[in-house]
Design an enzyme around this catalytic site. Structure first.
Site, PDB file in Angstrom:
ATOM      1  N   SER A 151      27.630   4.599 -46.161  1.00 60.31           N
ATOM      2  CA  SER A 151      28.922   4.028 -47.064  1.00 60.31           C
ATOM      3  C   SER A 151      28.701   4.624 -48.403  1.00 60.31           C
ATOM      4  O   SER A 151      29.807   4.743 -48.874  1.00 60.31           O
ATOM      5  CB  SER A 151      29.118   2.464 -46.978  1.00 60.31           C
ATOM      6  OG  SER A 151      27.585   1.797 -47.463  1.00 60.31           O
ATOM      7  N   GLU A 172      29.142  -4.928 -36.933  1.00 56.85           N
ATOM      8  CA  GLU A 172      30.007  -4.633 -37.772  1.00 56.85           C
ATOM      9  C   GLU A 172      31.361  -4.858 -36.868  1.00 56.85           C
ATOM     10  O   GLU A 172      31.810  -4.479 -36.082  1.00 56.85           O
ATOM     11  CB  GLU A 172      30.210  -3.457 -38.257  1.00 56.85           C
ATOM     12  CG  GLU A 172      31.199  -3.065 -39.126  1.00 56.85           C
ATOM     13  CD  GLU A 172      30.856  -1.699 -39.998  1.00 56.85           C
ATOM     14  OE1 GLU A 172      29.864  -1.140 -40.025  1.00 56.85           O
ATOM     15  OE2 GLU A 172      31.722  -1.721 -41.017  1.00 56.85           O
TER      16      GLU A 172
HETATM   17  O1  KIV Z   1      26.883   2.248 -44.168  1.00 57.45           O
HETATM   18  C1  KIV Z   1      26.757   1.202 -44.653  1.00 57.45           C
HETATM   19  O2  KIV Z   1      26.921   0.446 -45.566  1.00 57.45           O
HETATM   20  C2  KIV Z   1      26.468   0.378 -43.494  1.00 57.45           C
HETATM   21  C3  KIV Z   1      26.830  -1.117 -43.502  1.00 57.45           C
HETATM   22  C4  KIV Z   1      28.335  -1.203 -43.433  1.00 57.45           C
HETATM   23  C5  KIV Z   1      26.196  -2.020 -42.427  1.00 57.45           C
HETATM   24  O3  KIV Z   1      26.242   0.839 -42.037  1.00 57.45           O
END
Ligand code: KIV
Length: 255
Positions: free
Chosen positions: A46, A181
């Site tokens: 993310s 998720e």
């Molecule tokens: O990349 C991320 O932050 C994640 C979370 C949403 C679990 O995979």
């Protein structure tokens, strides 16, 4: 504690004290979250969106992840450092293992990858090499383009079966935890109860999993341009930043 001891301690949290996990993408954030007692620091892909400004996580590369994992690792946290394997860095078991080793060399203590049954062989290859793995089921952000958006999962019987089979396959392959998720609460809750490994939920409703993970910018209110509906901000750093910058401009350049 070694990476293995930390991963084992995480596994033992099944059904016990709930797991509080947050993403961390840089050194100061990792230090501050660790001082607050967070159990798991996820260097999530993310970061491609909330740090690097990409539209989605499909632009993130292994080099991006190595850079941010290394920054988090310099904080020497007590929390388990989990690094995300970006899209197309685990297309087969050999590549998955090489990519996992690269994140471990940068300071990750475990890696996370997205998907269920079809990832079991890759998880086994990484676990057999001595690297703890966290799974990720439900809504998979790396598939956002194929799926045409971020969609809630676990609604239809087919989706429920898919998640249940994926969770079983990942668990048998040796993961130490699974992120759930955007799975509807009842599905997340019932599948979580069937598993022997802990589940860590995001967007699955309260208390449906053995713990929760949040993207730290959602907790801090520091990325106001996209806030998921399930986010529960505890601060408003976007406003604080704008106010501080405004005061600075006023002091330096005048009204
Ligand atoms: O990349 C991320 O932050 C994640 C979370 C949403 C679990 O995979």
């Amino acid at each position: 504690m070694t990476a293995h001891q930390k991963a084992e301690a995480l596994r033992q949290r099944k059904g016990g004290r709930r797991i509080a996990a947050l993403t961390a993408d840089d050194y100061p954030t990792a230090r501050l979250l660790d001082e607050a007692g967070v159990d798991l620091l996820l260097v999530g892909d993310s970061l491609g969106m909330v740090v690097l400004g990409f539209e989605d996580t499909t632009h993130v590369t292994l080099d991006h992840m190595i850079h941010h994992v290394a920054a988090v690792a310099r904080a020497k946290p007590k929390a388990l450092i989990v690094g995300d394997l970006p899209i197309h860095t685990y297309d087969n078991p050999e590549q998955a293992l090489e990519s996992a080793k690269a994140l471990v060399a940068a300071g990750a203590e475990a890696v996370k990858l997205e998907g269920g049954v079809r990832q079991a062989g890759k998880v086994r290859a990484i676990v057999d090499a001595g690297i703890p793995v966290v799974g990720h089921l439900g809504m998979l952000p790396q598939r956002v383009i194929e799926e045409g958006g971020y969609k809630k999962k676990g609604k239809t019987p087919e989706q429920v079966d898919d998640i249940r089979e994926g969770a079983g396959a990942l668990s048998d392959a040796g993961v130490c935890a699974i992120v759930f998720e955007s799975i509807i609460k009842d599905t997340a809750d019932s599948i979580s109860k069937e598993l022997s490994v802990p589940t860590i939920g995001i967007g699955c409703g309260e208390n449906s999993c053995d713990g929760e993970v949040a993207v730290v910018t959602d907790l801090l209110g520091s990325y106001p341009w996209f806030v998921p509906p399930f986010a529960k901000p505890e601060a408003n750093l976007a406003s604080a930043t704008r106010e501080a910058a405004h005061a600075y401009v006023k002091r330096v350049a005048g009204a």
